[in-house]
Scaffold this active site. Structure first.
Site, PDB file in Angstrom:
ATOM      1  CE  LYS A  58     -46.815 -17.814 -50.454  1.00 49.20           C
ATOM      2  NZ  LYS A  58     -46.052 -18.759 -49.617  1.00 49.20           N
ATOM      3  NE  ARG A 113     -40.454 -17.151 -52.580  1.00 49.36           N
ATOM      4  CZ  ARG A 113     -41.365 -17.997 -53.091  1.00 49.36           C
ATOM      5  NH1 ARG A 113     -41.969 -17.718 -54.199  1.00 49.36           N
ATOM      6  NH2 ARG A 113     -41.639 -19.114 -52.467  1.00 49.36           N
ATOM      7  NE  ARG A 132     -45.736 -28.082 -51.248  1.00 49.72           N
ATOM      8  CZ  ARG A 132     -45.451 -26.781 -51.307  1.00 49.72           C
ATOM      9  NH1 ARG A 132     -46.397 -25.890 -51.128  1.00 49.72           N
ATOM     10  NH2 ARG A 132     -44.209 -26.393 -51.512  1.00 49.72           N
ATOM     11  NE  ARG A 170     -42.271 -27.187 -54.559  1.00 52.31           N
ATOM     12  CZ  ARG A 170     -42.627 -25.931 -54.241  1.00 52.31           C
ATOM     13  NH1 ARG A 170     -43.902 -25.564 -54.333  1.00 52.31           N
ATOM     14  NH2 ARG A 170     -41.731 -25.076 -53.843  1.00 52.31           N
ATOM     15  NE  ARG A 204     -38.787 -23.978 -50.415  1.00 51.49           N
ATOM     16  CZ  ARG A 204     -39.824 -24.811 -50.501  1.00 51.49           C
ATOM     17  NH1 ARG A 204     -39.676 -26.083 -50.213  1.00 51.49           N
ATOM     18  NH2 ARG A 204     -40.994 -24.373 -50.878  1.00 51.49           N
TER      19      ARG A 204
HETATM   20  P1  AMP Z   1     -42.978 -21.620 -54.574  1.00 54.43           P
HETATM   21  O1  AMP Z   1     -43.707 -22.645 -55.365  1.00 54.43           O
HETATM   22  O2  AMP Z   1     -43.685 -20.291 -54.559  1.00 54.43           O
HETATM   23  O3  AMP Z   1     -42.599 -22.101 -53.203  1.00 54.43           O
HETATM   24  O4  AMP Z   1     -41.597 -21.371 -55.355  1.00 54.43           O
HETATM   25  C1  AMP Z   1     -40.633 -22.399 -55.482  1.00 54.43           C
HETATM   26  C2  AMP Z   1     -39.254 -21.813 -55.630  1.00 54.43           C
HETATM   27  O5  AMP Z   1     -39.203 -21.018 -56.815  1.00 54.43           O
HETATM   28  C3  AMP Z   1     -38.835 -20.861 -54.511  1.00 54.43           C
HETATM   29  O6  AMP Z   1     -38.322 -21.545 -53.390  1.00 54.43           O
HETATM   30  C4  AMP Z   1     -37.771 -20.036 -55.228  1.00 54.43           C
HETATM   31  O7  AMP Z   1     -36.568 -20.747 -55.356  1.00 54.43           O
HETATM   32  C5  AMP Z   1     -38.369 -19.874 -56.622  1.00 54.43           C
HETATM   33  N1  AMP Z   1     -39.215 -18.664 -56.708  1.00 54.43           N
HETATM   34  C6  AMP Z   1     -40.566 -18.597 -56.884  1.00 54.43           C
HETATM   35  N2  AMP Z   1     -40.992 -17.324 -56.898  1.00 54.43           N
HETATM   36  C7  AMP Z   1     -39.879 -16.566 -56.718  1.00 54.43           C
HETATM   37  C8  AMP Z   1     -39.648 -15.164 -56.619  1.00 54.43           C
HETATM   38  N3  AMP Z   1     -40.654 -14.286 -56.683  1.00 54.43           N
HETATM   39  N4  AMP Z   1     -38.369 -14.740 -56.436  1.00 54.43           N
HETATM   40  C9  AMP Z   1     -37.348 -15.619 -56.363  1.00 54.43           C
HETATM   41  N5  AMP Z   1     -37.493 -16.937 -56.446  1.00 54.43           N
HETATM   42  C10 AMP Z   1     -38.741 -17.414 -56.617  1.00 54.43           C
END
Ligand code: AMP
Length: 218
Positions: free
Chosen positions: A13, A89, A128, A161, A172
Site C-alpha cells: 500500500k 483500520r 523492508r 522498522r 500484526r
Molecule cells: P503502517 O506504517 O501503516 O504499517 O503503521 C504502523 C503502525 O502504526 C501500525 O502497526 C499501528 O500500530 C499504527 N497505526 C497506523 N495507522 C493506524 C490506524 N489507523 N489505527 C491504529 N493504529 C495505526
C-alpha cells in the site's frame, strides 16, 4: 478523488501510494508515517503514546487516530483528493471518517483492497527498509537501493522498522484479521470496493491500480 488503500501490512500500500503521489500528484496520507515522525521526536507526547502500541504490533487507540486524521484532512493539500494509506483500520475509524467527509460535503470514492498471501507478507516485511528522511521504501532483495544502506532519492540512511521483526509481523497480521479485515465487507456492501492482486510486482500493481482509478472517475 478520495481513495482508501486497504489490506494487510506488507501488501504494498505504501509503495503504491508513494508512486501515485509522485506520478499523479494525489497526496498520500499515511497514518503510519505520521506516527513514525512523532516517534522520531523525543519530546512528542504523541510519539510516546504511539511507541507503546506500535512496537508491540498493536493498533494505536481509535480516539488518537481519529484526531490525527481530522487534523490532517483539514490541511489544504487534501481538498482535491487523497489516498488514505493505513486508515481506517477499525470499523469505528471508518464510521468517524464517513462523518468527517460528510460534514465537508465529500465521500469515499473508492476502496482498493490489496490482496496478498501471509507468506508473501512476512517475506516482504522482513526485508523492508525505510529511509530516515522521508520513509521511501526499499527491499533488500526485491528493490535494493543503488548504494547499500542509502536512499536513492535523498541519500538518507535506510533502517529496519522495529515492528517489521518476524514475531511482531505475525502478531500484526492477527490484529489485522480481527480488527481491520471486517472493513472489506463494510465497503463491499456499498459497492465501492475494488480488489487488486498484490502478489504482482510493483509496476504491474501500479498499472492495475491506475486502471481501476481511471474507471472510477469516468
Ligand atoms: P503502517 O506504517 O501503516 O504499517 O503503521 C504502523 C503502525 O502504526 C501500525 O502497526 C499501528 O500500530 C499504527 N497505526 C497506523 N495507522 C493506524 C490506524 N489507523 N489505527 C491504529 N493504529 C495505526
Amino acid at each position: 478523488m478520495n481513495v482508501i488503500f486497504l489490506g494487510p501490512n506488507g501488501a504494498g500500500k505504501g509503495t503504491q501510494a508513494k508512486l501515485l503521489q509522485e506520478r499523479e500528484g494525489l497526496p498520500q496520507v499515511s497514518t503510519g508515517d505520521i506516527l513514525r515522525r512523532a516517534m522520531a521526536d523525543p519530546d512528542s507526547p504523541l510519539g510516546t503514546t504511539a511507541r507503546r502500541f506500535i512496537n508491540r504490533g498493536e493498533l494505536v487507540p481509535d480516539d488518537v487516530m481519529i484526531e490525527i486524521i481530522e487534523a490532517r484532512l483539514r490541511e489544504p493539500d487534501t481538498t482535491r483528493g487523497f489516498v488514505l494509506d493505513g486508515f481506517p483500520r477499525t470499523i469505528a475509524q471508518a464510521r468517524a471518517l464517513d462523518d468527517l467527509l460528510q460534514a465537508a460535503g465529500h465521500a469515499v470514492d473508492a476502496v482498493v483492497y490489496f490482496e496478498a498471501r501471509p507468506d508473501t507478507i512476512v517475506r516482504r516485511l522482513s526485508g523492508r527498509r525505510l529511509c530516515r528522511a522521508a520513509g521511501h521504501i526499499y527491499h533488500v532483495e526485491f528493490q535494493p537501493p543503488v548504494v547499500e544502506g542509502r536512499c536513492d532519492i535523498d541519500g538518507s540512511e535506510l533502517y529496519q522498522r522495529e515492528d517489521d521483526r518476524e514475531e511482531t509481523v505475525r502478531h500484526r497480521l492477527s490484529v489485522y484479521r480481527r480488527r481491520t479485515e471486517p472493513l472489506v465487507d463494510y465497503y463491499r456492501s456499498r459497492g465501492i470496493l475494488e480488489t487488486i492482486d498484490a502478489e504482482a510486482d510493483v509496476e504491474e500493481v501500479y498499472r492495475a491500480l491506475t486502471e481501476i482509478l481511471a474507471a472510477r472517475t469516468r
